[in-house]
Design an enzyme around this catalytic site. Structure first.
Site, short mmCIF file in Angstrom:
data_model
loop_
_atom_site.label_atom_id
_atom_site.label_comp_id
_atom_site.label_asym_id
_atom_site.label_seq_id
_atom_site.Cartn_x
_atom_site.Cartn_y
_atom_site.Cartn_z
N ASP A 181 0.67 -1.13 -0.15
CA ASP A 181 -0.10 0.13 0.02
C ASP A 181 0.97 1.31 -0.12
OD1 ASP A 181 -2.82 1.20 0.47
OD2 ASP A 181 -1.83 1.93 2.12
N GLU A 209 14.23 -15.61 -0.38
CA GLU A 209 14.64 -16.66 0.38
C GLU A 209 13.64 -17.79 0.67
OE1 GLU A 209 15.37 -15.18 4.46
OE2 GLU A 209 16.78 -13.75 3.77
C1 GLC Z 1 -4.21 3.06 -0.67
C2 GLC Z 1 -5.52 2.14 -0.52
C3 GLC Z 1 -6.57 3.10 0.06
C4 GLC Z 1 -6.33 3.79 1.20
C5 GLC Z 1 -4.80 4.22 1.21
C6 GLC Z 1 -4.39 4.94 2.53
O1 GLC Z 1 -4.34 3.85 -1.62
O2 GLC Z 1 -5.45 1.51 -1.78
O3 GLC Z 1 -7.79 2.39 0.03
O4 GLC Z 1 -7.29 4.60 1.73
O5 GLC Z 1 -3.93 3.61 0.70
O6 GLC Z 1 -3.83 3.80 3.17
#
Ligand code: GLC
Length: 564
Positions: free
Chosen positions: A228, A277
């Site tokens: 993310d 790994e």
């Molecule tokens: C990413 C996720 C989204 C979230 C953001 C903050 O873009 O896909 O859903 O709100 O990160 O974590």
């Protein structure tokens, strides 16, 4: 609070065909299905999807023909941003189940030959994370403050934020703290909601913790991570001002002092060593919003991650020339780093593509109008066949295989997207693509939960009775059967799947046609039917194709697959 598996003597789930030649580079042409756990399947009837629900539906995903399942976060979280605010990275939130449920899900998936990719959120934690809570409790001298970005405010009494950065969800990217003695304290950085404080990745403890978290899940047998905000962890030294407002408009167009900094690549080099790994080719996928696909390619250099989402493709209108250009640019950008191109049309952050394509172009990826639904679905089906025909890996967001539109008329009071209530941020209409999906029956929650008339955390539209898995199964004209057929052909046809290029064929305006070996894909993105000399035998069509006088009519907004 970190949970442990009750039976620690159990060996980790076996990886899939760890040494089989057929599994080498499995990710280069994988079709990866995104499960949004809140909205996929609710096993206990509380209105919220959960891991036992996902587990029970794995055979459906296997039969659909996907290779891997990516799950949005199911970790312990106060859910300020639907789970992208993690309080404990090694625990499953009770609303989704337990670690044993996660373990069982991974084992079942592997038995079916499906891989599991989990979401990792390393840019920020929840404000309820133990480190952040201690940093607040212990006051300005707490060493734990160095794991986040705490700074004194500007102005005579520190009443102004430390710099001019804006939160992606709206408002300043800083929130002021209160000291343990009740006086006004320092500010902390949060690029998203105030409940999501950003980690300081220059701090060794943060880097060590995430390497350990990676191992925790790899030891449990997961096949990879979707990372993310993969472009966000490293901030420019000194946290310099941007020098202007409306910064959201710059996202994706410019390198920002908080996004796409070159330093993030050191993190991925370290993580790649860990992934390598483990047996069975475990992968990392970057959610990286960058100004260009060329910069996206930096995330998938041979010693970094395996894939990165192609948001430029997601943002492209239903237009032949624009599509051709983004396809070429994407393939060209990935070739030098030997990474597969990826293709994606929908996810949990954007308006579903059936609704994007139902509206005029240029409205962006957060749309609040339903548009022309029939047209949107027609184009969505055509766009899907185009996507599955391209070389590389493709992502499917749950429910798109049912042709679901976005729910554009959710009442404001049920919306939970944190940016909805914050001014001038990302528009905040993401709930519309997060409505629980319909499985069966004629009454809500349409098999999402176990009880007819039972709850679902967002209300489902009445028309969804007609779009359920049950209704569409066996109907050759349904979108679900189109996906099933396309994925079967994609798996079986020697010229589909992995690859680095397409051979474009001459076409009239509004039509795209390319060849891959003995396969041809034709797309009519225009509003009028077009006649072409049939290049071969039709394998699959997104809509009814008609033959006239030895020629084939490509209906408006359609894609046809041909064997040549
Ligand atoms: C990413 C996720 C989204 C979230 C953001 C903050 O873009 O896909 O859903 O709100 O990160 O974590």
């Amino acid at each position: 609070m970190t949970q442990n598996l009750a039976d620690t003597s159990r060996p980790a789930a076996e990886p899939i065909a760890a040494n089989g030649a057929a599994s080498r580079g499995w990710w280069r042409d994988a079709v990866i299905y995104q499960v949004y756990p809140r909205s996929f399947a609710d096993s206990n009837g509380d209105g919220m999807g959960d891991l036992p629900g996902v587990r029970s539906r794995l055979p459906y995903l296997k039969a659909l023909g996907v290779d891997a399942v990516w799950l949005s976060p199911f970790y312990a979280s106060p859910q300020a941003d639907a789970g992208y605010d993690v309080a404990d990275y090694r625990a499953v939130d009770p609303m989704f189940g337990t670690l044993l449920d996660a373990d069982g899900m991974i084992r079942d998936a592997h038995e079916l030959g499906l891989r599991i990719i989990v979401d990792l959120v390393p840019n920020h934690s929840s404000d309820q994370h133990e480190w952040f809570q201690r940093a607040l409790r212990e006051g300005p001298s707490s060493p734990l403050r160095e794991r986040y970005h705490f700074r004194p405010g500007k102005g005579a009494t520190g009443e102004l934020p430390p710099n001019d950065w804006e939160s992606i969800f709206g408002g300043p990217a800083w929130t002021r703290t209160v000291n343990p003695d009740g006086t006004d304290g320092d500010w902390y950085l949060h690029l998203f909601a105030p409940e999501q404080p950003d980690f300081n990745w220059d701090n060794q403890a943060v880097a060590d913790e995430f390497r350990s978290i990676l191992r925790f899940w790899l030891d449990m047998g997961v096949d990879g991570f979707r990372i993310d905000v993969a472009h966000g962890m490293v901030k420019a030294p000194g946290l310099p001002d941007l020098g202007g407002s409306d910064q959201l408009k710059l996202l994706g167009n410019d390198v920002m002092p908080f996004f796409d900094q070159d330093g993030v690549h050191d993190i991925y080099r370290a993580w790649r060593k860990i992934l390598d790994e483990y047996p069975g080719e475990r992968i990392g996928v970057a959610e990286a919003w960058t100004p260009t696909v060329q910069r996206t390619a930096n995330y998938v250099r041979p010693d970094e991650l395996h894939q990165a989402f192609n948001f430029q493709y997601l943002g492209t209108s239903w237009d032949a020339a624009e599509l051709r250009e983004v396809i070429d640019t994407s393939l060209d950008a990935m070739r030098p780093v030997d990474a597969p191109a990826t293709w994606v049309l929908s996810n949990h952050d954007v308006t579903r593509h059936a609704t994007r394509f139902a509206n005029p172009p240029g409205l962006g990826t957060q749309i609040r109008t339903a548009g022309d639904r029939e047209l949107g679905l027609r184009r969505a089906r055509a766009a899907t066949l185009l996507m599955f025909a391209l070389p590389g890996s493709a992502y499917v967001y749950q429910g798109e295989e049912l042709g679901l539109p976005d729910v554009t008329d959710l009442p404001d009071e049920v919306r939970q997207d944190p940016s909805f209530s914050r001014q001038a941020g990302q528009d905040g209409f993401r709930d519309g693509c997060r409505v629980p999906i319909p499985w069966s029956g004629t009454e809500a929650p349409y098999g999402f939960g176990p009880t007819v008339g039972g709850p679902s955390w967002l209300p489902q539209p009445a028309e969804w009775a007609g779009l359920s898995v049950e209704v569409q199964t066996g109907d050759p004209t349904s979108t679900l059967e189109l996906y099933r057929s396309a994925l079967t052909i994609r798996r079986e046809h020697q010229d589909l799947g992995a690859g680095t290029s397409v051979e474009w064929l001459e076409t009239p305006a509004d039509v795209l046609a390319f060849r891959r070996g003995s396969f041809v894909c034709t797309v009519n993105a225009g509003a009028e039917p077009v006649r072409i000399a049939a290049p071969g035998r039709i394998l699959l069509s997104s809509t009814e194709a008609v033959a006239v006088d030895g020629e084939t009519v490509l209906p408006a907004d359609s894609t046809i697959w041909w064997a040549v």
